[in-house]
Design a protein around this motif. Structure first.
Motif, PDB file in Angstrom:
ATOM      1  N   ALA A   1      42.928  43.678  33.169  1.00 30.56           N
ATOM      2  CA  ALA A   1      42.595  45.065  33.506  1.00 30.56           C
ATOM      3  C   ALA A   1      43.469  45.485  34.668  1.00 30.56           C
ATOM      4  CB  ALA A   1      41.126  45.197  33.867  1.00 30.56           C
ATOM      5  N   ASP A   2      43.850  46.764  34.668  1.00 29.16           N
ATOM      6  CA  ASP A   2      44.688  47.248  35.765  1.00 29.16           C
ATOM      7  C   ASP A   2      43.829  47.616  36.976  1.00 29.16           C
ATOM      8  OD1 ASP A   2      43.626  49.786  35.284  1.00 29.16           O
ATOM      9  OD2 ASP A   2      45.481  50.601  34.475  1.00 29.16           O
ATOM     10  N   GLY A   3      44.438  48.177  37.996  1.00 30.41           N
ATOM     11  CA  GLY A   3      43.763  48.465  39.251  1.00 30.41           C
ATOM     12  C   GLY A   3      42.661  49.502  39.174  1.00 30.41           C
ATOM     13  N   VAL A   4      42.624  50.293  38.120  1.00 29.30           N
ATOM     14  CA  VAL A   4      41.556  51.279  37.949  1.00 29.30           C
ATOM     15  C   VAL A   4      40.622  50.905  36.803  1.00 29.30           C
ATOM     16  CG1 VAL A   4      42.801  53.182  39.028  1.00 29.30           C
ATOM     17  CG2 VAL A   4      43.036  52.799  36.576  1.00 29.30           C
TER      18      VAL A   4
ATOM     19  N   ALA B   1      47.177  47.349  48.071  1.00 25.00           N
ATOM     20  CA  ALA B   1      46.378  48.032  47.055  1.00 25.00           C
ATOM     21  C   ALA B   1      46.038  47.057  45.935  1.00 25.00           C
ATOM     22  CB  ALA B   1      47.140  49.223  46.496  1.00 25.00           C
ATOM     23  N   HIS B   2      44.838  47.210  45.396  1.00 27.49           N
ATOM     24  CA  HIS B   2      44.410  46.407  44.251  1.00 27.49           C
ATOM     25  C   HIS B   2      45.237  46.822  43.042  1.00 27.49           C
ATOM     26  CE1 HIS B   2      41.886  44.341  41.399  1.00 27.49           C
ATOM     27  NE2 HIS B   2      41.604  45.462  40.787  1.00 27.49           N
ATOM     28  N   ALA B   3      45.850  45.859  42.359  1.00 24.71           N
ATOM     29  CA  ALA B   3      46.715  46.164  41.222  1.00 24.71           C
ATOM     30  C   ALA B   3      46.075  45.808  39.888  1.00 24.71           C
ATOM     31  CB  ALA B   3      48.047  45.431  41.368  1.00 24.71           C
ATOM     32  N   GLY B   4      45.074  44.932  39.896  1.00 25.93           N
ATOM     33  CA  GLY B   4      44.427  44.540  38.657  1.00 25.93           C
ATOM     34  C   GLY B   4      43.991  43.090  38.704  1.00 25.93           C
ATOM     35  N   TYR B   5      43.564  42.595  37.558  1.00 28.09           N
ATOM     36  CA  TYR B   5      43.130  41.206  37.504  1.00 28.09           C
ATOM     37  C   TYR B   5      43.342  40.611  36.122  1.00 28.09           C
ATOM     38  CZ  TYR B   5      38.878  42.713  35.094  1.00 28.09           C
ATOM     39  OH  TYR B   5      38.007  43.246  34.183  1.00 28.09           O
TER      40      TYR B   5
END
Length: 87
Positions: free
Chosen positions: A53-56, A38-42
């Protein structure tokens, strides 16, 4: 390794973020979940600071170092998991 306190009161290992850098100045985090990756952020280098920024897509702040920015994302994810577990 970070750890979380489970509802049973036992400490369980936290999921580790995996970082990839698809281009210069950008680091993308992912983690293993029950459903897969799952994408967690960047973290992105913008000017002389690191934006997180977080995953959403929630903005978590701007930091002076990449390490501090990555730590902020990790801390944010642990805090959200803790809040969900206690709800």
């Amino acid at each position: 390794m970070s750890s979380l306190l489970s509802l049973s009161g036992r400490t369980s290992p936290a999921r580790q973020l995996q970082w990839l850098s698809p281009q210069k100045g950008l680091w993308v985090a992912s983690e293993h979940t029950a459903e897969g990756m799952a994408h967690a952020g960047y973290v992105e280098l913008v000017g002389t600071g690191y934006v997180v920024a977080d995953g959403v897509g929630r903005h978590l702040g701007r930091f002076a170092t990449r390490a501090a920015a990555q730590r902020a994302l990790r801390t944010s994810r642990l805090r959200r998991r803790d809040q969900r577990a206690s709800a």
